[in-house]
Motif scaffolding. Sequence first.
Motif, mmCIF file in Angstrom:
data_model
loop_
_atom_site.group_PDB
_atom_site.id
_atom_site.type_symbol
_atom_site.label_atom_id
_atom_site.label_comp_id
_atom_site.label_asym_id
_atom_site.label_seq_id
_atom_site.Cartn_x
_atom_site.Cartn_y
_atom_site.Cartn_z
ATOM 1 N N PRO B 255 58.026 7.078 4.207
ATOM 2 C CA PRO B 255 56.668 7.067 3.642
ATOM 3 C C PRO B 255 56.357 8.315 2.821
ATOM 4 O O PRO B 255 55.572 8.243 1.868
ATOM 5 C CB PRO B 255 55.763 6.954 4.881
ATOM 6 C CG PRO B 255 56.619 7.292 6.055
ATOM 7 C CD PRO B 255 58.023 6.937 5.668
ATOM 8 N N LEU B 284 66.525 -1.414 12.156
ATOM 9 C CA LEU B 284 65.261 -2.146 12.253
ATOM 10 C C LEU B 284 64.078 -1.202 12.029
ATOM 11 O O LEU B 284 63.114 -1.540 11.326
ATOM 12 C CB LEU B 284 65.136 -2.821 13.630
ATOM 13 C CG LEU B 284 66.184 -3.905 13.956
ATOM 14 C CD1 LEU B 284 65.963 -4.442 15.370
ATOM 15 C CD2 LEU B 284 66.128 -5.050 12.935
ATOM 16 N N ALA B 285 64.168 -0.006 12.594
ATOM 17 C CA ALA B 285 63.082 0.969 12.437
ATOM 18 C C ALA B 285 62.928 1.372 10.970
ATOM 19 O O ALA B 285 61.819 1.515 10.461
ATOM 20 C CB ALA B 285 63.352 2.196 13.314
ATOM 21 N N ALA B 288 61.115 -1.311 9.184
ATOM 22 C CA ALA B 288 59.699 -1.311 9.556
ATOM 23 C C ALA B 288 58.952 -0.142 8.933
ATOM 24 O O ALA B 288 57.751 -0.207 8.683
ATOM 25 C CB ALA B 288 59.567 -1.275 11.078
ATOM 26 N N ALA B 289 59.650 0.948 8.681
ATOM 27 C CA ALA B 289 59.025 2.126 8.086
ATOM 28 C C ALA B 289 58.881 1.989 6.574
ATOM 29 O O ALA B 289 58.298 2.859 5.929
ATOM 30 C CB ALA B 289 59.831 3.382 8.427
ATOM 31 N N GLU B 324 67.715 -10.246 12.137
ATOM 32 C CA GLU B 324 66.532 -9.562 12.674
ATOM 33 C C GLU B 324 65.773 -8.832 11.565
ATOM 34 O O GLU B 324 64.542 -8.807 11.553
ATOM 35 C CB GLU B 324 66.945 -8.590 13.781
ATOM 36 C CG GLU B 324 67.453 -9.307 15.030
ATOM 37 C CD GLU B 324 68.093 -8.361 16.043
ATOM 38 O OE1 GLU B 324 67.856 -8.537 17.238
ATOM 39 O OE2 GLU B 324 68.838 -7.441 15.633
ATOM 40 N N ARG B 327 63.387 -10.903 9.798
ATOM 41 C CA ARG B 327 62.148 -11.214 10.520
ATOM 42 C C ARG B 327 61.146 -10.063 10.404
ATOM 43 O O ARG B 327 59.939 -10.261 10.509
ATOM 44 C CB ARG B 327 62.462 -11.492 11.995
ATOM 45 C CG ARG B 327 63.250 -12.801 12.179
ATOM 46 C CD ARG B 327 63.796 -12.945 13.593
ATOM 47 N NE ARG B 327 62.749 -13.129 14.583
ATOM 48 C CZ ARG B 327 62.953 -13.000 15.895
ATOM 49 N NH1 ARG B 327 64.155 -12.656 16.370
ATOM 50 N NH2 ARG B 327 61.966 -13.185 16.736
ATOM 51 N N ILE B 328 61.655 -8.875 10.215
ATOM 52 C CA ILE B 328 60.752 -7.711 10.103
ATOM 53 C C ILE B 328 60.228 -7.527 8.675
ATOM 54 O O ILE B 328 59.076 -7.127 8.467
ATOM 55 C CB ILE B 328 61.477 -6.429 10.606
ATOM 56 C CG1 ILE B 328 61.518 -6.452 12.135
ATOM 57 C CG2 ILE B 328 60.795 -5.167 10.093
ATOM 58 C CD1 ILE B 328 62.125 -5.237 12.774
ATOM 59 N N PRO B 330 58.955 -9.359 6.264
ATOM 60 C CA PRO B 330 57.653 -9.861 5.816
ATOM 61 C C PRO B 330 56.468 -9.030 6.342
ATOM 62 O O PRO B 330 55.436 -8.944 5.676
ATOM 63 C CB PRO B 330 57.593 -11.284 6.395
ATOM 64 C CG PRO B 330 58.938 -11.593 6.935
ATOM 65 C CD PRO B 330 59.733 -10.351 7.024
ATOM 66 N N VAL B 331 56.645 -8.418 7.514
ATOM 67 C CA VAL B 331 55.544 -7.610 8.077
ATOM 68 C C VAL B 331 55.209 -6.450 7.156
ATOM 69 O O VAL B 331 54.070 -6.001 7.077
ATOM 70 C CB VAL B 331 55.915 -7.087 9.489
ATOM 71 C CG1 VAL B 331 54.751 -6.312 10.099
ATOM 72 C CG2 VAL B 331 56.362 -8.218 10.403
ATOM 73 N N VAL B 332 56.220 -5.947 6.461
ATOM 74 C CA VAL B 332 55.983 -4.806 5.562
ATOM 75 C C VAL B 332 56.014 -5.252 4.096
ATOM 76 O O VAL B 332 56.312 -4.435 3.194
ATOM 77 C CB VAL B 332 56.991 -3.666 5.818
ATOM 78 C CG1 VAL B 332 56.712 -3.004 7.163
ATOM 79 C CG2 VAL B 332 58.434 -4.178 5.797
ATOM 80 N N ASN B 333 55.696 -6.532 3.874
ATOM 81 C CA ASN B 333 55.542 -7.050 2.509
ATOM 82 C C ASN B 333 56.796 -6.958 1.646
ATOM 83 O O ASN B 333 56.714 -6.658 0.449
ATOM 84 C CB ASN B 333 54.381 -6.344 1.795
ATOM 85 C CG ASN B 333 53.101 -6.468 2.583
ATOM 86 O OD1 ASN B 333 52.770 -7.563 3.044
ATOM 87 N ND2 ASN B 333 52.409 -5.354 2.784
ATOM 88 N N PRO D 281 53.386 3.455 9.223
ATOM 89 C CA PRO D 281 54.834 3.193 9.129
ATOM 90 C C PRO D 281 55.617 3.711 10.332
ATOM 91 O O PRO D 281 56.562 3.057 10.790
ATOM 92 C CB PRO D 281 55.241 3.920 7.835
ATOM 93 C CG PRO D 281 54.096 4.793 7.456
ATOM 94 C CD PRO D 281 52.868 4.190 8.057
ATOM 95 N N ALA D 285 57.832 1.513 12.979
ATOM 96 C CA ALA D 285 59.231 1.885 13.169
ATOM 97 C C ALA D 285 59.534 2.122 14.641
ATOM 98 O O ALA D 285 60.593 1.727 15.147
ATOM 99 C CB ALA D 285 59.565 3.121 12.332
#
Lengths: 339, 339, 339, 339
Positions: B255, B284-285, B288-289, B324, B327-328, B330-333, D281, D285
Amino acid sequence: MILVLKESAKKAEVDNLITWLHEQGLDTHLSNGKYQTILGLVGDTSVVDEDLLSGLEFVESVKRIREPFKNANRKFHPDDTVIDICGSKLGGEHFQVIAGPCSVESEEQICTIAEEVKKAGATMLRGGAFKPRTSPYAFQGMRAEGLRLLLEAKKKTGLPIVTEIMSANHLPLFDDVDVIQVGARNMQNFELLKELGHLRKPILLKRGLANTIQELLMSAEYIMAGGNEQVILCERGIRTFETYTRNTLDLSAIPVIKELSHLPVIVDPSHATGIARMVRPMALAAAAAGADGLIIEVHNDPPHAKCDGPQSITPDAFASLTEELNRILPVVNKKQIGE
Amino acid sequence: MILVLKESAKKAEVDNLITWLHEQGLDTHLSNGKYQTILGLVGDTSVVDEDLLSGLEFVESVKRIREPFKNANRKFHPDDTVIDICGSKLGGEHFQVIAGPCSVESEEQICTIAEEVKKAGATMLRGGAFKPRTSPYAFQGMRAEGLRLLLEAKKKTGLPIVTEIMSANHLPLFDDVDVIQVGARNMQNFELLKELGHLRKPILLKRGLANTIQELLMSAEYIMAGGNEQVILCERGIRTFETYTRNTLDLSAIPVIKELSHLPVIVDPSHATGIARMVRPMALAAAAAGADGLIIEVHNDPPHAKCDGPQSITPDAFASLTEELNRILPVVNKKQIGE
Amino acid sequence: MILVLKESAKKAEVDNLITWLHEQGLDTHLSNGKYQTILGLVGDTSVVDEDLLSGLEFVESVKRIREPFKNANRKFHPDDTVIDICGSKLGGEHFQVIAGPCSVESEEQICTIAEEVKKAGATMLRGGAFKPRTSPYAFQGMRAEGLRLLLEAKKKTGLPIVTEIMSANHLPLFDDVDVIQVGARNMQNFELLKELGHLRKPILLKRGLANTIQELLMSAEYIMAGGNEQVILCERGIRTFETYTRNTLDLSAIPVIKELSHLPVIVDPSHATGIARMVRPMALAAAAAGADGLIIEVHNDPPHAKCDGPQSITPDAFASLTEELNRILPVVNKKQIGE
Amino acid sequence: MILVLKESAKKAEVDNLITWLHEQGLDTHLSNGKYQTILGLVGDTSVVDEDLLSGLEFVESVKRIREPFKNANRKFHPDDTVIDICGSKLGGEHFQVIAGPCSVESEEQICTIAEEVKKAGATMLRGGAFKPRTSPYAFQGMRAEGLRLLLEAKKKTGLPIVTEIMSANHLPLFDDVDVIQVGARNMQNFELLKELGHLRKPILLKRGLANTIQELLMSAEYIMAGGNEQVILCERGIRTFETYTRNTLDLSAIPVIKELSHLPVIVDPSHATGIARMVRPMALAAAAAGADGLIIEVHNDPPHAKCDGPQSITPDAFASLTEELNRILPVVNKKQIGE
């Protein structure tokens, strides 16, 4: 090298590994304990990649007993290496002080400072011609012309010169340079180190900002593996969380290096602290800790100079410092500067 | 840029400095407070060396307001840079996964893994031909032959290839490489960065072990200043006191970089942790970040392979991971991998 | 303190902030530049929380000009603080050497070592009664009984004693202790520091493993804010990525502290390096860097002792060291040890 | 535990050591290799001090095979520990989100936020009553009165409360607190940990700024050794050279802790980054990396509030975040927040 094997290790896997190790020219020694099995490796383990072994599913952990460096290792070369630079000796009981400006800026500037630092006790001249700068927009040094001016200063003062190289492509320009410096950022530029290994000329190798002492010795080993045994190590501060000084000068690196290696080690208090006021105490401390020399930024101060590095000291302060150094050197069994 | 001047600053000194700053093309704004005087600099302060100013005797401190990077700066380029690699897009809403072995070892090996990782969801192939090794005695890669084999694997699978360069002298060999990687140890090999700036090809620039995010962006700036705007940044762990993992993966760099710069940023969980079991959670993290991609070591496992990197995962584990990840995302566009 | 406001800052927000700052007893000075607005704060800014201000949406950044410590600040107390410990002076031109074992183990042990270190030049006795141990299963010290034995050793040798406190609840036991030590792990145990501020007795405050010099001075400020001005600071190594030594001794902390504060500062080379062979060079370096004293682990070595700390030196090595120290001290304008 | 003995080790010395080890209740296994002798220790080696052994003159190095923690060790307790907090489960497949303000400031403030965070998906309430502050001049919290107000907020919302303790002397005030937090600065305040071991109440133990994962587990062991097995670990960033974020969030600590221990681990993205924009974020994560929960600062924003922590997010941002978290949790086999 010792491998601790997991309780779950299967005989076939272990036998397979032992066969492979023998193929690498190593002897092995298997010891079955109640809770774990230990596999000792005997021979030249520098050919074995520690990470590869520890990656095996049935290996609990790997422990290296012998250091992975050979040429730089004091065990195989108990006496201090003493390097001769145009007649000045560095290492053993000899202590040298390299001084000069951050960058070469003009013939007048470099020749004036060269004379001033010589008068004040310096035994070698430093000055940047190729400058590694964080920003592409900052002054990158006078480059080839800077090298020419350094040689002029040498001609006038007789001081051997030390200056940084940034690419193996520039090597032809460094023919008359006495000591070639490898900066902290290039300490693991292995292709450059290999090229320097083909020379027969002293290399001043600075420790990288985030490199361990062992990694510094391994980089020296890259140069020495090529046949060039004249490597001078330089501690110049490591990166830590402390922000008051630019870096944290790790003076304990001196006795550690002295124990592990026969190579000489010098200290750069100017870049380590980034603060002129800290140069004197850290230079004295380096000498007391057993360093073989110092490399110090000294600036010129003609009336109209507007900007100078915050870490450079004046020729006067430098003259006082060399005097104080000469009082500390006998306590640690060193001769006077330059003797 | 703001300079806080000492109470003891003399008018002549300050006037002298202001004149010099005007000569550098900057405007100044002097504000006399009760206890301190503040000098504001307006204009392109990237030409001014912060260290030089803070070194002036009468300057208390210097504070940069604008970042010293321009081409990489999001302020001047608000939209995400999207890089096209043989038709695959990286950056913005596009997420790519680069996978492959640590080193290229043989044609069969690299082609087999290439096919396996492609089947398992990878969109690009990695593989080391030139290997930076701490020890001069360790395997240094297949070099030119390794590059040739990577191109074979590309021919068979269609996967674009990513591989590391260690010296500008090797550039002619990299003509057909799709993405040229600069390793962590060469992040501040400025002469190499300048050469890469003359190309018009994507550069994968890894963060150095002890380098700040700002320094990473300044190294990207070196490449971009030469006209090559296709820079992909890569977080791969920094050096800290923690020894359980090889390095400490700094996911907050994602970020932060997204805020400061428009360049895409990917993550290398394999080298960061050095432990295969940690690759999945850290991958995965990273997604997600908000990372734009991943570069992951996947090993081949033919019956007779004896040694593999402790940080490499199997093709099967890699296939589960890409599922996996999808699947993650879409959560972060983000779109699905490779879309 | 200087606040750089964003271009987007609204007048109402800024006015609101200025009103609040005036309520806190501060004057403000607003300077509108072309590109940014700067708000200077004048007065006792130690009451203002830097983090709170930098959290305001319209504040670009905050820069503290004055240090946040007052009692420990050299600006308000230019002369070196000299602390009197049972007649021995520490600070200014006075240099003291504290020596003794890691832990108090028995009356015979502590009295024997006390006599040996006294003979070898120590001017104060150290010894752990309460031991902070990473493991709950490790020996936690002789506690109250250990304190009693230290007082016995003092009775026999006349050496003032220095020992560590781990909880304010133990304070009644420390009535006769000459210098109370706060260990690195408790440097920011603020409730303990407050209690020690109510005493009128020297406190030896060790720098935490991950604490900046400024945080060390702020912890000293906690003690001094309570009225106890006898604080001795101690550099004992910080945590870095280097693993050869236990910690990295930051000797540049000495000149930095000397510049920022009037408090005396000593060095602990034993815990910093964790290696007996490194104690001598680091002790000499500390003296050369301007430290006001040393605290060194010296072990007893009766025939049957089985285990001793890897960082302890013998009484003989210690005697040589004090001799060498006395040769270095005059170079840095210090009197002989204990004078 | 494995000891590598030096080639120079004398038989008498080694026998002496073996006898002593047997007295400590350990079995030994001696293996004489060609170049080194290895002594394996079998039994409960947590009683043996690694430093003491490595300090022996004839010991080359010491390697611990078994971790020095027992109660916290997953090897002896394979199943995840699930902690029940007023009916809310944390650990295993259960994920909890603790939210609230930095400090308790007034009844209205804490009750309002409590209601807002509950509505937005929080399952527990945090709020500082005793505040560890670097400066003695900064607000130290409402202390006992703050605890009373937290209990009021609990009465109104039913949310269990989590708040920090700074001294064992304050324990009587914490009788009705649901989870007692030990802050990063007190992670090695061993006397406090021992006291908390006598309770039968969940302890939230934060990792110290410069502490390794193993040290965190050893501090948990201090609490568990006293019989209190309800320890929740918390990663909140470690200190590194990077200055953009306040600390560097070490998310790889999550899978590492999961491997070594059965204790639940949560993440504090607010303190780790110190920047509100980085909370989302890093929270996502953390969940993707397998954390068992989060602790997040959420501020109140009534019209007249002037200052708020730079790391606090608004209740609205928090509500979006909990929604996104619930989309990520199934990917890592966790139930929805609070289930």
